[in-house]
Write an enzyme that holds these catalytic residues in place. Structure first.
Site, short mmCIF file in Angstrom:
data_model
loop_
_atom_site.label_atom_id
_atom_site.label_comp_id
_atom_site.label_asym_id
_atom_site.label_seq_id
_atom_site.Cartn_x
_atom_site.Cartn_y
_atom_site.Cartn_z
CG ASN A 208 48.22 49.49 46.50
OD1 ASN A 208 47.47 48.55 46.71
ND2 ASN A 208 48.79 49.71 45.32
CG ASP A 276 50.02 55.96 40.53
OD1 ASP A 276 49.59 55.31 39.55
OD2 ASP A 276 49.27 56.50 41.36
CE LYS A 286 67.66 45.25 56.39
NZ LYS A 286 67.77 44.61 57.67
CG ASP A 304 47.78 54.38 33.28
OD1 ASP A 304 47.09 53.37 33.02
OD2 ASP A 304 47.39 55.32 33.99
CB ILE A 305 48.78 48.43 32.87
CG1 ILE A 305 50.13 48.34 33.59
CG2 ILE A 305 48.49 47.15 32.10
CD1 ILE A 305 50.16 47.37 34.75
CG PHE A 323 38.13 48.89 39.11
CD1 PHE A 323 38.03 48.08 37.99
CD2 PHE A 323 37.34 48.59 40.22
CE1 PHE A 323 37.17 46.98 37.96
CE2 PHE A 323 36.48 47.50 40.20
CZ PHE A 323 36.40 46.69 39.08
CE LYS A 341 44.17 56.07 34.65
NZ LYS A 341 45.18 55.25 35.27
O1 C5P Z 1 45.16 56.57 37.87
P1 C5P Z 1 44.57 55.56 38.77
O2 C5P Z 1 45.58 54.69 39.45
O3 C5P Z 1 43.55 56.06 39.74
O4 C5P Z 1 43.73 54.64 37.76
C1 C5P Z 1 43.11 53.51 38.17
C2 C5P Z 1 42.91 52.57 37.00
O5 C5P Z 1 44.06 52.52 36.18
C3 C5P Z 1 42.69 51.15 37.47
O6 C5P Z 1 41.86 50.49 36.53
C4 C5P Z 1 44.10 50.57 37.46
O7 C5P Z 1 44.10 49.16 37.31
C5 C5P Z 1 44.70 51.26 36.24
N1 C5P Z 1 46.14 51.52 36.34
C6 C5P Z 1 47.01 50.83 35.52
N2 C5P Z 1 48.35 51.11 35.55
C7 C5P Z 1 48.84 52.05 36.38
C8 C5P Z 1 47.97 52.77 37.20
C9 C5P Z 1 46.63 52.47 37.18
O8 C5P Z 1 46.56 49.95 34.78
N3 C5P Z 1 50.14 52.30 36.39
#
Ligand code: C5P
Length: 397
Positions: A208, A276, A286, A304-305, A323, A341
């Site tokens: 991204n 995501d 390749k 989702d960390i 964020f 979250k």
């Molecule tokens: O769901 P979204 O991507 O909008 O959420 C954003 C927040 O979640 C940010 O703080 C981002 O660092 C964290 N995040 C994460 N792991 C993911 C997706 C988002 O830690 N896989």
């Protein structure tokens, strides 16, 4: 110790200004970046050329320098530093500071800043002992201004007594102490930053537009307040700050592992733009063009960390900040995101391409906490970082 610290050095007009040239050298030897500001009177004692050559940076001396104003306004100049140092601080500069005068660049920076200020006074002994100067010293001390010296000794004017500027190495020690004793000293803070790259095959990946600018600025601001920062970064455009512990990763899964390995921490800030999804099975070789077109790619959701850490039963950091980059209905989506979250705060921003925020230098944020929402005015990412770092320091109090 001073690696990557940004010192804004204001050189006032006194014979001791020659020692400030050595001070610049000593600071740079220790890894600090020095942005010099020379007052008009200072320019009578040292030349602009020697100051900027030693600092390796452009010299600022004029309040109405329109180029500088366009590149970096005086407000930004005063706030992007980790510490402002005034050496030599003349009786006149100290009087201006004590009374809030702002009639040149140096005094305007000192009035506009919210960064800590350390001064190294230098003046004739009678001027130092004068009741007016003593009143100003008391005012400056009660305003929280830090002092290095002055020392007792022989002066260029032939007199003896207090008023001699501290030696460069004494000022360096005072600067190191000021930076080490920030409100976050003794705190360990994790910051994630940048994008993640999810491989499609050995040469292609999904990513991204995150530049890593906001996360990097935040790591630097937290470190400037004395925190031990563990900086887990994806492949960002902006280089990581010096003086923090860098753990470079590529994928979301690697980022999660690096985050877990960094725990326990006092606060964790998740500024990374994590992808995501990832390819369920990246191709080993390749992928080639074929007549039948692109084969269907299978995706799996990434962990989702932020949510993983925020929902931990054991070892959850006392403060977890996420964020939310949104393109529509920013505040409502972010409020929901904070709940979903499980984090304490969400820093929300509108990343619609029209805002120029993603990859740009400025940010427009809404801070969402347990107590409600705060709409911050548009400001540079450095300023957002400084204010967020201050809030984190207050919260960890
Ligand atoms: O769901 P979204 O991507 O909008 O959420 C954003 C927040 O979640 C940010 O703080 C981002 O660092 C964290 N995040 C994460 N792991 C993911 C997706 C988002 O830690 N896989």
């Amino acid at each position: 110790m001073l690696a990557s610290k940004r010192i804004l050095l204001i050189i006032g007009g006194g014979i001791a200004a020659f020692k400030s040239l050595d001070l610049i050298r000593r600071l740079r030897e220790r890894g600090a970046d020095v942005t010099p500001v020379l007052t008009r009177a200072g320019g009578a004692f040292v030349t602009p050329l020697s100051v900027s050559a030693l600092a390796g940076e452009k010299l600022h001396s004029d309040l109405f320098d329109l180029t500088a104003e366009a590149e970096m306004g005086h407000i930004e100049l005063s706030r992007s530093a980790d510490l402002i140092v005034v050496a030599p601080a003349t009786a006149d500069l100290m009087a201006k500071m004590a009374h809030g005068l702002a009639d040149d660049l140096a005094s305007t920076l000192l009035l506009a800043t919210d960064t800590r200020v350390l001064i190294a006074p230098a003046m004739n002994v009678r001027m130092w002992q004068h009741p007016a100067t003593q009143r100003n010293i008391a005012t400056l001390k009660s305003d929280g201004i830090l002092f290095s010296g002055p020392n007792d000794g022989d002066m260029a004017c032939g007199e003896h007594g207090p008023g001699r500027m501290s030696e460069p190495l004494e000022i360096v020690t005072a600067i190191e102490a000021a930076l080490a004793n920030g409100p976050l000293s003794g705190k360990r803070i994790l910051v994630t930053s940048g994008p993640t790259h999810e491989p499609i095959d050995p040469v292609r990946y999904i990513a991204n537009r995150s530049s890593g600018a906001q996360g990097t600025a935040l790591a630097r601001a937290l470190s400037a307040l004395g925190a031990e920062v563990i900086f887990v970064t994806g492949p960002a455009e902006v280089p990581p700050p010096k003086g923090v512990e860098v753990r470079a990763v590529k994928t979301a899964q690697e980022m999660l592992e690096a985050v877990k390995a960094a725990l326990p921490v006092d606060a964790a800030v998740f500024a990374a733009a994590v992808a995501d999804w990832r390819m369920t099975e990246p191709a080993r070789n390749k992928m080639k063009k074929s007549k039948s077109g692109l084969k269907q790619l299978d995706f799996t959701e990434n962990p989702d960390i932020l949510a993983t850490v925020a929902h931990m039963n054991k070892g959850r950091p006392p403060l977890v900040v996420g964020f939310a980059a949104e393109t529509d209905d920013v505040v409502r989506n972010a409020i929901n995101k904070r709940k979903r979250k499980g984090c304490d705060w969400i820093v929300a921003n509108d990343v619609n391409p029209a805002t120029g925020i993603m990859g740009g230098s400025h940010n427009d944020i809404v801070l969402i906490t347990h107590d409600g929402t705060e709409d911050w005015p548009r400001m540079s990412k450095t300023q957002v970082a400084a204010q967020l770092a201050d809030r984190i320091a207050q919260a960890l109090g």
